[in-house]
Design an enzyme around this catalytic site. Structure first.
Site, short mmCIF file in Angstrom:
data_model
loop_
_atom_site.label_atom_id
_atom_site.label_comp_id
_atom_site.label_asym_id
_atom_site.label_seq_id
_atom_site.Cartn_x
_atom_site.Cartn_y
_atom_site.Cartn_z
N LYS A 206 20.90 -19.08 -3.86
CA LYS A 206 21.31 -19.13 -2.45
C LYS A 206 20.07 -19.25 -1.55
O LYS A 206 19.99 -20.10 -0.69
CB LYS A 206 22.10 -17.86 -2.11
CG LYS A 206 22.62 -17.79 -0.72
CD LYS A 206 23.51 -16.56 -0.55
CE LYS A 206 23.82 -16.33 0.92
NZ LYS A 206 24.64 -15.13 1.14
N GLU A 353 26.93 -3.24 -6.64
CA GLU A 353 26.07 -3.78 -5.58
C GLU A 353 26.81 -3.73 -4.24
O GLU A 353 26.20 -3.63 -3.18
CB GLU A 353 25.64 -5.22 -5.92
CG GLU A 353 24.32 -5.59 -5.29
CD GLU A 353 23.70 -6.83 -5.89
OE1 GLU A 353 22.49 -6.82 -6.17
OE2 GLU A 353 24.41 -7.83 -6.08
N HIS A 384 34.53 2.47 -31.06
CA HIS A 384 33.61 2.98 -32.08
C HIS A 384 32.27 3.36 -31.46
O HIS A 384 31.29 3.53 -32.18
CB HIS A 384 33.42 1.91 -33.17
CG HIS A 384 34.71 1.59 -33.86
ND1 HIS A 384 35.07 2.14 -35.06
CD2 HIS A 384 35.74 0.80 -33.47
CE1 HIS A 384 36.28 1.69 -35.39
NE2 HIS A 384 36.70 0.88 -34.44
C1 G6Q Z 1 24.39 -10.79 -4.99
C2 G6Q Z 1 23.01 -10.50 -4.74
C3 G6Q Z 1 22.07 -10.96 -5.81
C4 G6Q Z 1 21.71 -12.43 -5.73
C5 G6Q Z 1 20.47 -12.68 -6.59
C6 G6Q Z 1 20.05 -14.12 -6.59
O1 G6Q Z 1 25.29 -10.56 -4.23
O2 G6Q Z 1 22.67 -10.94 -3.49
O3 G6Q Z 1 22.51 -10.66 -7.10
O4 G6Q Z 1 22.77 -13.22 -6.16
O5 G6Q Z 1 19.43 -11.88 -6.11
O6 G6Q Z 1 19.78 -14.56 -5.30
P1 G6Q Z 1 19.61 -16.09 -4.99
O7 G6Q Z 1 20.93 -16.75 -5.27
O8 G6Q Z 1 19.21 -16.17 -3.55
O9 G6Q Z 1 18.56 -16.60 -5.93
#
Ligand code: G6Q
Length: 549
Positions: A206, A353, A384
């Site tokens: 992201k 989270e 187990h």
């Molecule tokens: C999820 C978090 C976290 C995120 C990762 C990767 O809700 O925000 O797990 O997805 O840190 O982040 P990027 O997608 O920005 O690389």
């Protein structure tokens, strides 16, 4: 005391708990022949049975009152209307828009986001089609046979879990791999055995600044260019899924090969967006859309169904009942479905989270327990391993059990054996075994005067709350619905606890410190003040590396 724990709804639940705790769940079953019917719901092919929780009709009534009093209905509307309910980041929360198959307009700051969502879905369809048909070729003209998703956290766990869960529907000639860890071994183990000419990398991030992902993508690029020799090859072997065009360009990925999503998609809620590209390539876009459909139908159910019949709301309320009023510790999820073995790990991130917070939306510390520790394991493996604690330990841990009526692999009567185990565990947890039963069994086995220590060790207290899901078969649509149930459960709980389920500030401190420590490891010179333990560990590691490498 906080407004929540002071409220008359909370106080009524606390009082009711003291009364119901005196009546074992097996007694509640004996007293009410309609109990299963009363405390179960159906949704398409999914049956949700919550009758083995320590509840009666008064409990659900009081819990529903709590949900209304804390404004759950209003908060659901706020989410669906694109309001910035992620208050610390001032963002809307709209994973529901990504799977809005009704195409009803959903607006953020007055703009309908469905136009952009549909454009991206069409772009994903085209790309998945050309990779699957072999029209998309690598730099030397060969078809793609291996796809590597590079991402971490939300950009890894969701697509990985879904790809794994829907293995029976994936194409065997296009294999998919997931690399997430900063440990180079993850990438090196994956690249071993792959051919750069036929490998496609999907870089999911992201922010496009996450150190693990960018480092892994750099390693992959280096590996490709070592064979390909020319930079042009990158555009045939790298695509990005991100919100950050500038960083994608800077990395050297062709903007044409970028799939977009938006700041209103939280990382752990992003598998429904372009982050799900590996799913679309493996399963085909039609199946990806079935997954979206399954989730969308749950979104409609969540928004429109009265709380006492609303599966995610009930899941959330039961969690609050066990966690806050029975003082349970943790929550285990046990899919008796091998293909769902990553599901507990996915839920771990989704839930922990989102709701692992101790400050409420107004910045005040909470005086009640919030999100539980989530863990689990595919059945029957857990039986187990850690089930001992679930049956006889001193900590109460509620469980969810999931199973398909029909296995993707109906081999002889093996699925019936699995089903028998699936049915036995929740029953054992609820019913337990008392002293009398233990003694009768020991007598029946020929032991005339059993030792008291042995008798005591064989008693099961029972009253271990659990819920079960039964579905026909694990299809894309059913999986979409199951994931959405859990997403909205987390939302329900976050709303009642008055915490922001959509930020994750708690992951920042470790990142900051790692950035400060990295140069110290490189130079062996301590720049920042540390506690004596951390300082000694840095010095020792530097010294060992100097001697060993
Ligand atoms: C999820 C978090 C976290 C995120 C990762 C990767 O809700 O925000 O797990 O997805 O840190 O982040 P990027 O997608 O920005 O690389």
């Amino acid at each position: 005391m906080s407004k929540l724990t002071e409220s008359k709804e909370w106080q009524a639940l606390a009082k009711h708990q003291k009364e119901i705790a005196k009546r074992p769940v097996r007694q509640l079953f004996a007293d009410d022949p309609q109990r299963f019917k009363r405390f179960s719901c159906r949704f398409n092919d999914i049956l949700f049975d919550y009758s083995k929780n320590h509840i009666d009709s008064t409990t659900t009534e009081l819990l529903v009152k709590l949900a209304h009093a804390t404004g759950l209905g209003e908060e659901i509307e706020a989410m669906y209307n694109g309001e910035p309910i992620n208050n610390t980041e001032n963002r809307a929360v709209l994973h529901i828009a990504l799977r809005n198959r009704s195409n009803r307009p959903i607006k953020v700051n007055g703009r309908d986001v469905m136009h952009d969502v549909n454009l991206e879905l069409a772009k994903m369809r085209h790309f998945a089609d050309v990779v699957r048909s072999g029209e998309w070729r690598g730099y030397s003209g060969k078809k793609i046979t291996n796809v590597v998703n590079i991402g971490i956290g939300g950009s890894d766990l969701g697509p990985k879990m879904v790809r794994h869960a829907l293995k029976p529907y994936t194409r065997p000639d296009i294999r998919c791999h997931f690399v997430s860890n900063m440990d180079p071994t993850d990438m090196m183990n994956t690249l071993r055995g792959l051919n750069p000419e036929t490998t496609l990398f999907l870089v999911a991030s992201k922010s496009f600044t996450t150190p693990e992902t960018i480092t892994n993508a750099e390693t992959a690029k280096e590996w490709l260019l070592k064979t390909a020799q020319e930079r042009r090859a990158v555009s045939k072997h790298f695509v990005a899924m991100s919100t950050n065009l500038a960083a994608v360009k800077q990395f050297g990925i062709d903007p044409e090969n970028m799939f977009e999503f938006w700041d209103w998609v939280g990382g752990r809620y992003s598998l429904w967006s372009a982050v799900g590209l590996s799913i679309a390539i493996g399963l085909g876009m039609d199946r990806f859309e079935e997954l979206l459909e399954g989730a969308h139908e749950v979104d409609e159910h969540f928004r429109n169904t009265p709380f006492d019949q609303n599966i995610p709301v009930l899941m959330g309320l039961l969690g609050i009942w066990n966690n806050n009023f029975f003082d349970s510790h943790g929550h285990a999820v046990m899919p008796y479905d091998q293909n769902l073995d990553i599901f507990p790990r996915f839920l771990q991130q989704l839930d922990m989270e989102s709701n692992g917070k101790s400050v409420d939306k107004n910045g005040n510390p909470v005086d009640y327990a919030t999100g539980p520790i989530i863990w689990g394991e595919a059945g029957t493996n857990g039986q187990h391993a850690f089930f001992q604690l679930l049956h006889q330990g001193t900590q109460l841990a509620p469980c969810d059990f999931l199973v398909a009526a029909v296995n993707h692999n109906e081999v002889h009567s093996r699925h019936e054996k699995l089903l028998a185990n699936f049915l036995a565990q929740p029953e054992a947890m609820m019913r337990g075994k008392d002293r009398e039963q233990v003694i009768d069994e020991l007598h029946a086995s020929g032991m005339k005067d059993p030792d008291e220590i042995l008798v005591q060790s064989k008693i099961f207290p029972g009253n271990r709350p659990n819920s079960t899901f039964v579905y026909d078969k694990l299809t894309a649509k059913t999986l979409g619905s199951l994931i959405a149930f859990y997403e909205h459960k987390v939302f329900t709980q976050g709303t009642i606890w008055n915490i922001n389920s959509f930020d994750q500030m708690g992951v920042e401190l470790g990142k900051q410190l790692a950035n400060a420590i990295l140069p110290e490891l490189k130079n062996g010179e301590i720049i920042h003040p540390h506690d004596s333990s951390t300082q000694a560990l840095i010095e020792e590691i530097v010294e060992r590396r100097q001697t060993l490498i």
